[in-house]
Design a protein around this motif. Structure first.
Motif, PDB file in Angstrom:
ATOM      1  N   LEU A  17       0.838  -1.186   0.000  1.00  0.00           N
ATOM      2  CA  LEU A  17       0.000   0.000   0.000  1.00  0.00           C
ATOM      3  C   LEU A  17       0.880   1.246   0.000  1.00  0.00           C
ATOM      4  N   ARG A  18       0.493   2.220  -0.842  1.00  0.00           N
ATOM      5  CA  ARG A  18       1.269   3.453  -0.923  1.00  0.00           C
ATOM      6  C   ARG A  18       1.128   4.244   0.380  1.00  0.00           C
ATOM      7  N   ARG A  19       2.276   4.604   0.959  1.00  0.00           N
ATOM      8  CA  ARG A  19       2.285   5.429   2.169  1.00  0.00           C
ATOM      9  C   ARG A  19       3.306   6.543   1.997  1.00  0.00           C
ATOM     10  N   PRO A  20       2.954   7.588   1.276  1.00  0.00           N
ATOM     11  CA  PRO A  20       3.939   8.656   1.016  1.00  0.00           C
ATOM     12  C   PRO A  20       4.385   9.386   2.269  1.00  0.00           C
ATOM     13  N   TRP A  21       3.561   9.374   3.326  1.00  0.00           N
ATOM     14  CA  TRP A  21       3.957  10.080   4.543  1.00  0.00           C
ATOM     15  C   TRP A  21       5.176   9.455   5.186  1.00  0.00           C
ATOM     16  N   ARG A  22       5.383   8.161   4.946  1.00  0.00           N
ATOM     17  CA  ARG A  22       6.581   7.530   5.491  1.00  0.00           C
ATOM     18  C   ARG A  22       7.841   8.140   4.887  1.00  0.00           C
ATOM     19  N   TRP A  23       7.818   8.318   3.568  1.00  0.00           N
ATOM     20  CA  TRP A  23       8.963   8.912   2.903  1.00  0.00           C
ATOM     21  C   TRP A  23       9.169  10.351   3.374  1.00  0.00           C
ATOM     22  N   GLY A  24       8.057  11.075   3.552  1.00  0.00           N
ATOM     23  CA  GLY A  24       8.175  12.449   4.019  1.00  0.00           C
ATOM     24  C   GLY A  24       8.768  12.536   5.417  1.00  0.00           C
ATOM     25  N   ALA A  25       8.272  11.665   6.310  1.00  0.00           N
ATOM     26  CA  ALA A  25       8.803  11.658   7.675  1.00  0.00           C
ATOM     27  C   ALA A  25      10.275  11.267   7.690  1.00  0.00           C
ATOM     28  N   GLY A  26      10.620  10.275   6.867  1.00  0.00           N
ATOM     29  CA  GLY A  26      12.022   9.857   6.791  1.00  0.00           C
ATOM     30  C   GLY A  26      12.915  10.972   6.271  1.00  0.00           C
ATOM     31  N   VAL A  28      12.374  14.214   6.496  1.00  0.00           N
ATOM     32  CA  VAL A  28      12.492  15.258   7.520  1.00  0.00           C
ATOM     33  C   VAL A  28      13.502  14.845   8.588  1.00  0.00           C
ATOM     34  N   ILE A  29      13.441  13.598   9.032  1.00  0.00           N
ATOM     35  CA  ILE A  29      14.375  13.124  10.053  1.00  0.00           C
ATOM     36  C   ILE A  29      15.812  13.192   9.542  1.00  0.00           C
ATOM     37  N   ILE A  30      16.026  12.784   8.295  1.00  0.00           N
ATOM     38  CA  ILE A  30      17.385  12.798   7.730  1.00  0.00           C
ATOM     39  C   ILE A  30      17.908  14.226   7.632  1.00  0.00           C
ATOM     40  N   VAL A  31      17.064  15.146   7.180  1.00  0.00           N
ATOM     41  CA  VAL A  31      17.498  16.543   7.035  1.00  0.00           C
ATOM     42  C   VAL A  31      17.832  17.147   8.400  1.00  0.00           C
ATOM     43  N   VAL A  32      16.947  16.932   9.390  1.00  0.00           N
ATOM     44  CA  VAL A  32      17.196  17.477  10.723  1.00  0.00           C
ATOM     45  C   VAL A  32      18.461  16.880  11.335  1.00  0.00           C
ATOM     46  N   ALA A  33      18.654  15.574  11.173  1.00  0.00           N
ATOM     47  CA  ALA A  33      19.849  14.928  11.718  1.00  0.00           C
ATOM     48  C   ALA A  33      21.109  15.448  11.040  1.00  0.00           C
ATOM     49  N   ALA A  34      21.040  15.638   9.729  1.00  0.00           N
ATOM     50  CA  ALA A  34      22.208  16.147   9.006  1.00  0.00           C
ATOM     51  C   ALA A  34      22.550  17.575   9.448  1.00  0.00           C
ATOM     52  N   LEU A  35      21.531  18.423   9.587  1.00  0.00           N
ATOM     53  CA  LEU A  35      21.778  19.799  10.029  1.00  0.00           C
ATOM     54  C   LEU A  35      22.349  19.835  11.449  1.00  0.00           C
ATOM     55  N   LEU A  36      21.818  18.974  12.333  1.00  0.00           N
ATOM     56  CA  LEU A  36      22.310  18.941  13.704  1.00  0.00           C
ATOM     57  C   LEU A  36      23.753  18.445  13.754  1.00  0.00           C
ATOM     58  N   ALA A  37      24.043  17.384  12.969  1.00  0.00           N
ATOM     59  CA  ALA A  37      25.407  16.853  12.939  1.00  0.00           C
ATOM     60  C   ALA A  37      26.385  17.882  12.379  1.00  0.00           C
ATOM     61  N   ARG A  38      25.961  18.603  11.332  1.00  0.00           N
ATOM     62  CA  ARG A  38      26.833  19.627  10.748  1.00  0.00           C
ATOM     63  C   ARG A  38      27.094  20.758  11.745  1.00  0.00           C
ATOM     64  N   SER A  39      26.038  21.161  12.476  1.00  0.00           N
ATOM     65  CA  SER A  39      26.207  22.234  13.445  1.00  0.00           C
ATOM     66  C   SER A  39      27.169  21.828  14.567  1.00  0.00           C
ATOM     67  N   ILE A  40      27.039  20.598  15.059  1.00  0.00           N
ATOM     68  CA  ILE A  40      27.912  20.134  16.136  1.00  0.00           C
ATOM     69  C   ILE A  40      29.348  19.978  15.660  1.00  0.00           C
TER      70      ILE A  40
END
Length: 309
Positions: A17-26, A28-40
């Motif tokens: 079953l198509r669940r596009p929100w999973r890709w969106g949530a994933g 967002v998590i990757i972008v936030v983690a990357a920005l946090l890692a870059r800042s640290i």
């Protein structure tokens, strides 16, 4: 109208079953983690080079060893006394049960930091500790200022406090064993002590081990409170160094790395113990981790069509 039956060799595509929100949530998590890692990683105020130098320094290593020693000794005291209290709370004697209840009530009702400071200042209440029969000459007379050192106060406070919580954990494990086990053992003429040692406790370990591992990890971090009485644990050594060098952030980072490393080691040991005492209780997953990763990644794609058999 005739029904058309599918051939046994006809592939039947099955698509998830198509669940596009999973890709969106994933995403967002990757972008936030990357920005946090870059800042640290790029913030020069973290002073990572200084932090890593302190991680491998002798002072912090000795502080981490002291923290580990405090954890082990206090947990041994807590587990041994906790088992005793749990058995007392199941006694047939009313006075024994109430004494154990009173102990648990008191030590769970007061903060650990207050208990550490109280034991450290015990000499203000009892300058001399005498052991003997009341009304007669004491057998042993000890100076409280000599006996109650910062290390002794830390062990007493953390060990006795942990015993109150371990008694509840052990009691829950004992109550999880079916009463029929005890009755069957009694019918064979076994004593209560032997029933507890050979039948009840081994079965209760499956319930006792997980929260005990959690208490051990919690004790590792709770030992940081002993810095208030100048016990040279990891936090106290860290505070001593940055009070002289004013490199507060790098030293706190180094201490956190040590705490995380020790916690990880204890978590691995807990998992091994849980696996050992769970043998026979439920099926153990022996699938290699590489295969589990491939299965997880395959869930993002449509499965390969299978032929009907």
């Amino acid at each position: 109208m005739d029904l058309v039956t599918a051939s046994p060799t006809t592939p039947v595509p099955v698509r998830p079953l198509r669940r596009p929100w999973r890709w969106g949530a994933g995403a967002v998590i990757i972008v936030v983690a990357a920005l946090l890692a870059r800042s640290i990683a790029t913030n020069p105020r973290f002073e990572w080079s200084v932090a890593w130098d302190y991680v491998f320094s002798r002072q912090l290593a000795e502080g981490a060893l002291m923290t580990l020693q405090l954890t082990v000794i206090c947990m041994v005291i807590g587990v041994a006394l906790g088992i005793t209290l749990a058995i007392m709370r199941q006694s047939d004697l009313w006075l024994v049960r109430r004494a154990a209840d009173l102990y648990v009530w008191f030590f769970r009702g007061t903060p650990v930091l207050v208990q550490i400071i109280f034991w450290f200042n015990l000499a203000a209440l009892y300058p001399v500790i005498a052991v003997g029969v009341p009304g007669l000459e004491p057998w042993v007379t000890l100076d409280a200022n000599t006996i109650i050192t910062p290390m002794a106060a830390a062990l007493l406070a953390l060990g006795l406090n942990e015993a109150a919580y371990m008694s509840e954990i052990v009691r829950a494990g004992l109550l999880s064993v079916d009463d029929g086990q005890r009755e069957a053992a009694q019918s064979l003429g076994m004593s209560r002590a032997r029933i507890m040692r050979r039948i009840v406790l081994p079965q209760a370990m499956r319930v006792i081990i997980p929260p005990t591992g959690n208490e051990t990890i919690g004790m590792l971090k709770t030992t940081a409170l002993v810095s208030v009485v100048a016990v040279a644990d990891l936090l106290y050594v860290t505070q001593t160094i940055y009070s002289q060098t004013f490199q507060t952030i790098p030293l706190l980072i180094a201490a956190s790395i040590w705490y995380i490393t020790l916690t990880t080691i204890l978590s691995i040991g807990q998992a091994r113990l849980e696996k050992r005492y769970s043998r026979g209780a439920h099926e153990v997953d022996t699938t290699p981790w590489t295969h589990r990763v491939r299965i997880s990644l395959a869930r993002f794609h449509a499965p390969v069509p299978r032929r009907l058999s």
